[in-house]
Design a protein around this motif. Structure first.
Motif, PDB file in Angstrom:
ATOM      1  N   ILE A  40       0.820  -1.207   0.000  1.00 32.10           N
ATOM      2  CA  ILE A  40       0.000   0.000   0.000  1.00 32.10           C
ATOM      3  C   ILE A  40       0.858   1.263   0.000  1.00 32.10           C
ATOM      4  CG2 ILE A  40      -1.687   1.318   1.359  1.00 32.10           C
ATOM      5  CD1 ILE A  40      -2.845  -1.334   2.284  1.00 32.10           C
ATOM      6  N   PHE A  41       2.008   1.237   0.664  1.00 27.67           N
ATOM      7  CA  PHE A  41       2.833   2.433   0.784  1.00 27.67           C
ATOM      8  C   PHE A  41       3.258   3.027  -0.559  1.00 27.67           C
ATOM      9  CE2 PHE A  41       4.362   1.657   5.388  1.00 27.67           C
ATOM     10  CZ  PHE A  41       3.258   2.355   5.856  1.00 27.67           C
ATOM     11  N   PRO A  42       3.724   2.222  -1.529  1.00 28.02           N
ATOM     12  CA  PRO A  42       4.074   2.838  -2.828  1.00 28.02           C
ATOM     13  C   PRO A  42       2.900   3.517  -3.511  1.00 28.02           C
ATOM     14  CG  PRO A  42       5.031   0.642  -2.636  1.00 28.02           C
ATOM     15  CD  PRO A  42       4.081   0.795  -1.490  1.00 28.02           C
ATOM     16  N   LEU A  43       1.710   2.895  -3.427  1.00 27.92           N
ATOM     17  CA  LEU A  43       0.528   3.508  -4.026  1.00 27.92           C
ATOM     18  C   LEU A  43       0.161   4.797  -3.309  1.00 27.92           C
ATOM     19  CD1 LEU A  43      -1.783   3.299  -6.075  1.00 27.92           C
ATOM     20  CD2 LEU A  43      -3.039   1.939  -4.396  1.00 27.92           C
ATOM     21  N   LEU A  44       0.277   4.794  -1.977  1.00 30.05           N
ATOM     22  CA  LEU A  44      -0.012   6.007  -1.214  1.00 30.05           C
ATOM     23  C   LEU A  44       0.987   7.112  -1.545  1.00 30.05           C
ATOM     24  CD1 LEU A  44      -1.649   7.399   1.020  1.00 30.05           C
ATOM     25  CD2 LEU A  44      -0.070   6.398   2.690  1.00 30.05           C
ATOM     26  N   LEU A  45       2.260   6.759  -1.678  1.00 29.22           N
ATOM     27  CA  LEU A  45       3.273   7.745  -2.050  1.00 29.22           C
ATOM     28  C   LEU A  45       2.994   8.304  -3.439  1.00 29.22           C
ATOM     29  CD1 LEU A  45       5.974   9.142  -1.391  1.00 29.22           C
ATOM     30  CD2 LEU A  45       7.137   7.171  -2.400  1.00 29.22           C
ATOM     31  N   LEU A  46       2.556   7.447  -4.341  1.00 26.91           N
ATOM     32  CA  LEU A  46       2.216   7.877  -5.703  1.00 26.91           C
ATOM     33  C   LEU A  46       1.123   8.937  -5.678  1.00 26.91           C
ATOM     34  CD1 LEU A  46       2.856   6.929  -8.736  1.00 26.91           C
ATOM     35  CD2 LEU A  46       0.725   5.684  -8.560  1.00 26.91           C
ATOM     36  N   VAL A  47       0.095   8.699  -4.892  1.00 26.38           N
ATOM     37  CA  VAL A  47      -1.022   9.646  -4.817  1.00 26.38           C
ATOM     38  C   VAL A  47      -0.585  10.951  -4.169  1.00 26.38           C
ATOM     39  CG1 VAL A  47      -3.315  10.029  -3.837  1.00 26.38           C
ATOM     40  CG2 VAL A  47      -2.709   7.784  -4.758  1.00 26.38           C
ATOM     41  N   MET A  48       0.219  10.873  -3.103  1.00 24.12           N
ATOM     42  CA  MET A  48       0.640  12.078  -2.400  1.00 24.12           C
ATOM     43  C   MET A  48       1.549  12.953  -3.259  1.00 24.12           C
ATOM     44  SD  MET A  48      -0.830  12.192   0.563  1.00 24.12           S
ATOM     45  CE  MET A  48      -2.266  11.560  -0.321  1.00 24.12           C
ATOM     46  N   VAL A  77      -3.002  17.611 -16.884  1.00 26.48           N
ATOM     47  CA  VAL A  77      -3.473  16.407 -17.560  1.00 26.48           C
ATOM     48  C   VAL A  77      -4.867  16.613 -18.131  1.00 26.48           C
ATOM     49  CG1 VAL A  77      -4.075  13.967 -17.234  1.00 26.48           C
ATOM     50  CG2 VAL A  77      -2.019  14.902 -16.163  1.00 26.48           C
ATOM     51  N   PHE A  78      -5.750  17.253 -17.369  1.00 30.69           N
ATOM     52  CA  PHE A  78      -7.142  17.422 -17.797  1.00 30.69           C
ATOM     53  C   PHE A  78      -7.365  18.731 -18.563  1.00 30.69           C
ATOM     54  CE2 PHE A  78      -7.777  14.307 -14.410  1.00 30.69           C
ATOM     55  CZ  PHE A  78      -8.647  13.429 -15.042  1.00 30.69           C
ATOM     56  N   GLU A  79      -6.281  19.344 -19.018  1.00 32.39           N
ATOM     57  CA  GLU A  79      -6.445  20.541 -19.840  1.00 32.39           C
ATOM     58  C   GLU A  79      -7.187  20.199 -21.135  1.00 32.39           C
ATOM     59  OE1 GLU A  79      -3.722  24.156 -21.708  1.00 32.39           O
ATOM     60  OE2 GLU A  79      -2.812  22.583 -20.468  1.00 32.39           O
ATOM     61  N   ASP A  80      -6.910  19.023 -21.671  1.00 32.28           N
ATOM     62  CA  ASP A  80      -7.640  18.523 -22.833  1.00 32.28           C
ATOM     63  C   ASP A  80      -8.530  17.366 -22.366  1.00 32.28           C
ATOM     64  OD1 ASP A  80      -8.549  18.106 -25.357  1.00 32.28           O
ATOM     65  OD2 ASP A  80      -6.714  17.220 -26.142  1.00 32.28           O
ATOM     66  N   TRP A  81      -9.552  17.713 -21.570  1.00 33.59           N
ATOM     67  CA  TRP A  81     -10.336  16.683 -20.893  1.00 33.59           C
ATOM     68  C   TRP A  81     -11.218  15.898 -21.859  1.00 33.59           C
ATOM     69  CZ3 TRP A  81     -15.665  17.118 -21.124  1.00 33.59           C
ATOM     70  CH2 TRP A  81     -16.170  18.366 -21.492  1.00 33.59           C
ATOM     71  N   GLN A 243      -4.216   4.369 -21.661  1.00 36.37           N
ATOM     72  CA  GLN A 243      -2.806   4.095 -21.413  1.00 36.37           C
ATOM     73  C   GLN A 243      -1.928   4.677 -22.520  1.00 36.37           C
ATOM     74  OE1 GLN A 243      -1.966   2.925 -18.601  1.00 36.37           O
ATOM     75  NE2 GLN A 243      -3.936   2.159 -17.875  1.00 36.37           N
ATOM     76  N   TYR A 244      -2.390   4.565 -23.765  1.00 34.31           N
ATOM     77  CA  TYR A 244      -1.617   5.135 -24.866  1.00 34.31           C
ATOM     78  C   TYR A 244      -1.645   6.657 -24.818  1.00 34.31           C
ATOM     79  CZ  TYR A 244      -0.014   6.182 -29.579  1.00 34.31           C
ATOM     80  OH  TYR A 244       0.680   6.679 -30.657  1.00 34.31           O
ATOM     81  N   LEU A 245      -2.759   7.237 -24.394  1.00 35.58           N
ATOM     82  CA  LEU A 245      -2.825   8.688 -24.234  1.00 35.58           C
ATOM     83  C   LEU A 245      -1.829   9.159 -23.185  1.00 35.58           C
ATOM     84  CD1 LEU A 245      -4.298  11.323 -24.998  1.00 35.58           C
ATOM     85  CD2 LEU A 245      -5.869  10.864 -23.112  1.00 35.58           C
ATOM     86  N   MET A 246      -1.730   8.429 -22.082  1.00 36.48           N
ATOM     87  CA  MET A 246      -0.741   8.771 -21.063  1.00 36.48           C
ATOM     88  C   MET A 246       0.685   8.594 -21.588  1.00 36.48           C
ATOM     89  SD  MET A 246      -2.638   9.657 -18.442  1.00 36.48           S
ATOM     90  CE  MET A 246      -3.821  10.318 -19.634  1.00 36.48           C
ATOM     91  N   MET A 281      -0.628  10.966 -13.838  1.00 37.79           N
ATOM     92  CA  MET A 281      -1.054  10.081 -14.921  1.00 37.79           C
ATOM     93  C   MET A 281      -1.094   8.629 -14.459  1.00 37.79           C
ATOM     94  SD  MET A 281       0.612  11.615 -18.400  1.00 37.79           S
ATOM     95  CE  MET A 281       2.270  11.619 -17.760  1.00 37.79           C
ATOM     96  N   ALA A 282      -0.188   8.245 -13.577  1.00 33.81           N
ATOM     97  CA  ALA A 282      -0.228   6.886 -13.037  1.00 33.81           C
ATOM     98  C   ALA A 282      -1.491   6.674 -12.205  1.00 33.81           C
ATOM     99  CB  ALA A 282       1.013   6.613 -12.193  1.00 33.81           C
ATOM    100  N   VAL A 283      -1.867   7.681 -11.417  1.00 36.92           N
ATOM    101  CA  VAL A 283      -3.100   7.582 -10.621  1.00 36.92           C
ATOM    102  C   VAL A 283      -4.316   7.491 -11.527  1.00 36.92           C
ATOM    103  CG1 VAL A 283      -4.572   8.803  -8.979  1.00 36.92           C
ATOM    104  CG2 VAL A 283      -2.097   8.762  -8.639  1.00 36.92           C
TER     105      VAL A 283
END
Length: 311
Positions: A40-48, A77-81, A243-246, A281-283
């Motif tokens: 869980i810690f890597p995912l939490l770090l990713l979000v933070m 990221v959502f500039e071109d939503w 995924q390809y957009l990211m 983008m990973a989130v």
């Protein structure tokens, strides 16, 4: 002479042979709790980090608690939503349709080759196993889908290449052969049930564990795929996955970061989100797929409790 009554001595309740001692039980619980935290810690770090300020990340590194809460990465990221939402729709459609169709086709293929009364089962088992050992290569694979099937710039180009996996077919076939009782099939035949009714009414409900496992891995394969969009989709407004957009966004960021002329136009690297955008983008990419695990977990538990043959 009076008969003396003797009462048997009460025995202390014995622990089952396969049960663990309290110390062993708590040790296993602590080990799995620590392992869960490590996952869980890597995912939490990713979000933070995705909610952190870019300058803070560059200066201080990654932190679990952001020094300054910042939404610049998500705004970027959502500039071109519109494209993000369209790619989300494509990924969801491809994942759902591809998983359902692939699971049905693989189960339909695995069921006959699992039956001992099917004369050609060895041939068809070897036929599917042979595809795991040899393939025609990337160029013939591409020409078959583009020239023969005409799937270029088509939504089905993102579904058909991943539809059937020989490995999953053999796993389902092994489960059918070793787990589905032959007496159940024979009794259904005596009652007048046909092969299709036996398959859909008896075999599939008894095979929920393997079907749920296969569906989960197929879902992950479809959702994480970006290569098919790169190969088969050439139009900028075509059916590209999220995924390809990211992937394209990351490529553009790397280009801007390595060209000083481009960075001077946008105001320099200090004003351009790089690390935080990667995390955002990973989130965005892994967010929806997390909800698939509880859904499949329900079928894992349900499939393990299905009844068996009565003696």
């Amino acid at each position: 002479m009076e008969a003396t009554m003797t009462t048997p001595k009460e025995k202390a309740p014995s622990r089952p042979v396969n049960s663990l001692s309290p110390v062993g039980d708590w040790t296993i619980k602590i080990i799995f709790a620590l392992y869960s935290l490590l996952c869980i810690f890597p995912l939490l770090l990713l979000v933070m980090v995705s909610f952190s300020n870019e300058q803070d990340v560059v200066r201080e590194g990654y932190k679990f608690i952001p020094m300054h809460f910042d939404l610049s990465a998500y705004k970027f990221v959502f500039e071109d939503w519109h494209n993000v939402l369209r790619s989300y729709g494509v990924s969801i459609f491809v994942t759902v349709v591809g998983t359902v169709l692939g699971l049905v086709i693989m189960a339909l293929y695995a069921y006959p080759i699992s039956r001992p009364d099917f004369p050609q089962r060895k041939f068809f088992t070897f036929f599917v196993f042979f595809t795991m050992l040899f393939n025609g290569g990337l160029v013939p694979w591409y020409l078959v889908y583009v020239r023969l099937l005409h799937l270029k710039d088509n939504i089905w180009a993102l579904i058909l290449p991943l539809l059937v996996s020989a490995f999953f077919v053999l796993i389902i076939r092994t489960f059918f052969a070793t787990t589905i009782p032959g007496a159940v099939i024979e009794s259904a035949k005596i009652d007048g049930a046909g092969e299709m009714r036996i398959f859909f009414k008896i075999v599939l409900p008894l095979s929920m564990p393997v079907l749920a496992s296969t569906a989960l891995f197929s879902t992950l394969n479809y959702w994480n795929d970006w290569f098919l969009s790169l190969v088969f989709i050439t139009k900028s407004d075509g059916y590209i996955s999220v995924q390809y957009l990211m992937y394209k966004t990351l490529t553009n960021i790397q280009f801007l970061m390595t060209h000083t002329e481009a960075m001077s136009v946008i105001g320099g690297a200090a004003k351009f989100p790089n690390e935080t955008v990667r995390m955002a983008m990973a989130v965005i990419g892994i967010g929806p797929i997390i909800f698939a695990y509880p859904f499949f977990q329900k079928y894992f538990v349900k499939g393990l409790t299905v009844g068996a043959v009565k003696g």
